[in-house]
Structure formats: C-alpha cells, structure tokens
Design a protein around this motif. Sequence first.
Motif, mmCIF file in Angstrom:
data_model
loop_
_atom_site.group_PDB
_atom_site.id
_atom_site.type_symbol
_atom_site.label_atom_id
_atom_site.label_comp_id
_atom_site.label_asym_id
_atom_site.label_seq_id
_atom_site.Cartn_x
_atom_site.Cartn_y
_atom_site.Cartn_z
ATOM 1 N N SER A 30 -4.280 0.617 -6.547
ATOM 2 C CA SER A 30 -4.852 1.019 -5.257
ATOM 3 C C SER A 30 -6.323 1.390 -5.453
ATOM 4 O O SER A 30 -6.653 2.188 -6.344
ATOM 5 C CB SER A 30 -4.079 2.225 -4.715
ATOM 6 O OG SER A 30 -4.863 2.921 -3.775
ATOM 7 N N ARG A 58 -1.831 1.689 -0.623
ATOM 8 C CA ARG A 58 -1.158 2.749 0.140
ATOM 9 C C ARG A 58 -1.593 2.745 1.597
ATOM 10 O O ARG A 58 -2.766 2.538 1.905
ATOM 11 C CB ARG A 58 -1.509 4.122 -0.443
ATOM 12 C CG ARG A 58 -0.964 4.373 -1.822
ATOM 13 C CD ARG A 58 -0.932 5.871 -2.086
ATOM 14 N NE ARG A 58 -2.258 6.474 -2.078
ATOM 15 C CZ ARG A 58 -3.071 6.488 -3.107
ATOM 16 N NH1 ARG A 58 -2.710 5.922 -4.229
ATOM 17 N NH2 ARG A 58 -4.252 7.076 -3.029
ATOM 18 N N LYS A 125 -2.434 -5.352 14.855
ATOM 19 C CA LYS A 125 -3.257 -4.660 13.861
ATOM 20 C C LYS A 125 -4.013 -5.642 12.972
ATOM 21 O O LYS A 125 -3.429 -6.524 12.348
ATOM 22 C CB LYS A 125 -2.344 -3.778 13.009
ATOM 23 C CG LYS A 125 -3.054 -2.976 11.939
ATOM 24 C CD LYS A 125 -2.158 -1.848 11.469
ATOM 25 C CE LYS A 125 -2.733 -1.118 10.277
ATOM 26 N NZ LYS A 125 -2.027 0.135 10.016
HETATM 27 C C1 BTN Z 1 -2.712 2.299 7.190
HETATM 28 O O1 BTN Z 1 -2.856 1.426 8.059
HETATM 29 O O2 BTN Z 1 -1.672 2.968 7.106
HETATM 30 C C2 BTN Z 1 -3.816 2.521 6.208
HETATM 31 C C3 BTN Z 1 -4.033 1.331 5.326
HETATM 32 C C4 BTN Z 1 -5.136 1.526 4.337
HETATM 33 C C5 BTN Z 1 -5.221 0.398 3.345
HETATM 34 C C6 BTN Z 1 -6.433 0.476 2.479
HETATM 35 S S1 BTN Z 1 -6.681 -0.979 1.539
HETATM 36 C C7 BTN Z 1 -7.890 -0.191 0.579
HETATM 37 C C8 BTN Z 1 -7.426 1.227 0.337
HETATM 38 N N1 BTN Z 1 -6.566 1.315 -0.824
HETATM 39 C C9 BTN Z 1 -5.328 1.687 -0.517
HETATM 40 O O3 BTN Z 1 -4.402 1.838 -1.338
HETATM 41 N N2 BTN Z 1 -5.215 1.855 0.801
HETATM 42 C C10 BTN Z 1 -6.472 1.621 1.479
#
Ligand code: BTN
Length: 272
Positions: A30, A58, A125
């Motif tokens: 992540s 995440r 989305k």
């Molecule tokens: C959501 O819609 O619940 C939030 C999504 C967020 C995704 C981004 S991708 C880059 C960053 N790294 C992650 O693990 N999550 C965020």
Amino acid sequence: MTDDLSTEQIKDALTGRFGEFVRFFEEIGSTNTEGLDWALCGGPEGAIVVADHQTGGRGRWGRSWFSAPGELLQFSLLLRPNLSPNRAGILTTGLGVACARAIRSLTDLAVQIKWPNDIVMDGRKLAGMLVESTTMGSTIDAAVCGIGINVHLSEDEIPEELRARATSLAIELDGRDVPDRAVLLGHILGEIEAIYPAMTDDATSVLAEAAGLSAVLGHDVVVRLADGATIEGRAESFDDDGALRVARGGEVVTVHVGEIEQLRAVDESGAT
Ligand code: BTN
C-alpha cells in the motif's frame, strides 16, 4: 490500454513543488503504508509514493482497494498541515476538490464529489481517497493522503461485484483520449498545492467549491455511521470542517464520519 509510469515521467509531469520527492514502485502493498513509514522517518511535505500496482491497497473502514497493474493511478501525498486533528476532515474535502478540478480540466467529464471521499461520474465511483494522519500534541504531525483513480480499466476488468457501482476514465471517455497517469498525477498535485493554503486556513472557499461539486447536497440520503447506525434525511450543507449536515424532521444532525448508503434525487416540488 495502459500507459507507462516511471519516476522520470512523474517528474516531467510536475507543475509545482509537490512531488519533487518521489518513491515509485512497480508493485507495493500500500502506498499509504509506505507514506506513513516515510513520514515517521522525517519525509518532507509534498513527498509522494506512487505505485503501478498495489497488492494490499486499503480503502476506508478496513476495506481493501482493488488494483490491477498499469490500470489505475495510485499514490499517497505526504502533508504536514498546521491543523488540529479534529479539523482533518477538511483535508479530504480539499483533495476531492483538487481531484475534481484536475479531471475536469483534462477531460470533458463533469465529475462530482460524493461526500466524503469519492469522485463519481453519474453516480458511479471513479476515485477514492483515504487520509491517514499521525498526531503530535494537539496538531497533525503528518497526513498521508492516498488517492486511487480508475484510469484505464474496462468494464470487464472491474470485478463483477463492483461493476454496477464503479467506473473508470476510459469507460466514461468511451474511445476518446484518456490522460496519461503521470499527466493526471501532475495536474492533481498542482491543484492540491494551489488549494492547500485555503484548506489549512479558514477553508470557506474550499467548502463553497466542494458544495458546488457535490453529488450529495440537496438530496435525500441514508448515511451509515461508523457504529453501523444510520441517519435518514436531506443532505443540507457542510460545516466548517467538511462534516455533512443532514436535516431530519425538525433537527439538523452533523455527521463527521460516515458514508452515503443511499442517495435519492429530490424533484423541484420537494417530493422524492
Ligand atoms: C476508499 O474509497 O475507500 C478509499 C480508497 C483509497 C485508495 C488509495 S490508492 C492509494 C492509497 N493507498 C492505499 O492503500 N489506499 C489509497
């Protein structure tokens, strides 16, 4: 169809100071985790972590975030805002405005913000945001602003269980040119940098712009709270920190943490 992403392409696409310090990964768990680690080791404001693919991306509320190599723009921006933790919501509001501005300037898509952290096109989305903060005393020490945007995904590449609710720039542009991820990143970072002083000041202009871009205000909503309870009413406005004010019967409830479970249009007579 995908595009190339590399440190060099990212640096070439920058329009300002944010992004000068960059860690790029072909694959990572992540980018937010890497961003939080970097923050703990003194990473500077404006540093970014970008990945072509995440294996453990995440989402909010412990959800996972779908990724596919080469198809999404996924990055985390490290900010060190002079804000008290209870005002952290304004960061998500500002990020949403910056993303919407960037997508609107590079495409003809009239994307909107679905409070609190989604960018949507006709209700589906397109992007999500996840801000994770660390605090020191009574201020935020670091805010890692994670943004994921579905760029090149085709309908078939979106997991079946998400297909009705998710879309991508490629799907929405339907054969027209899709911006390269590096260019999109450069524009988003430029817009965040432009709006950042207002986000960390009184934020009035940010909130007004977020209201204009909102897919939620003026609609009847069911909002799910963190404890599973729901609130049903009309989404009325944002408070000074970007929390959603919902009119229910004769009262107004302010929701700081929640998500929109249902959204219904209201016709001009006020009937739903
Ligand atoms: C959501 O819609 O619940 C939030 C999504 C967020 C995704 C981004 S991708 C880059 C960053 N790294 C992650 O693990 N999550 C965020």
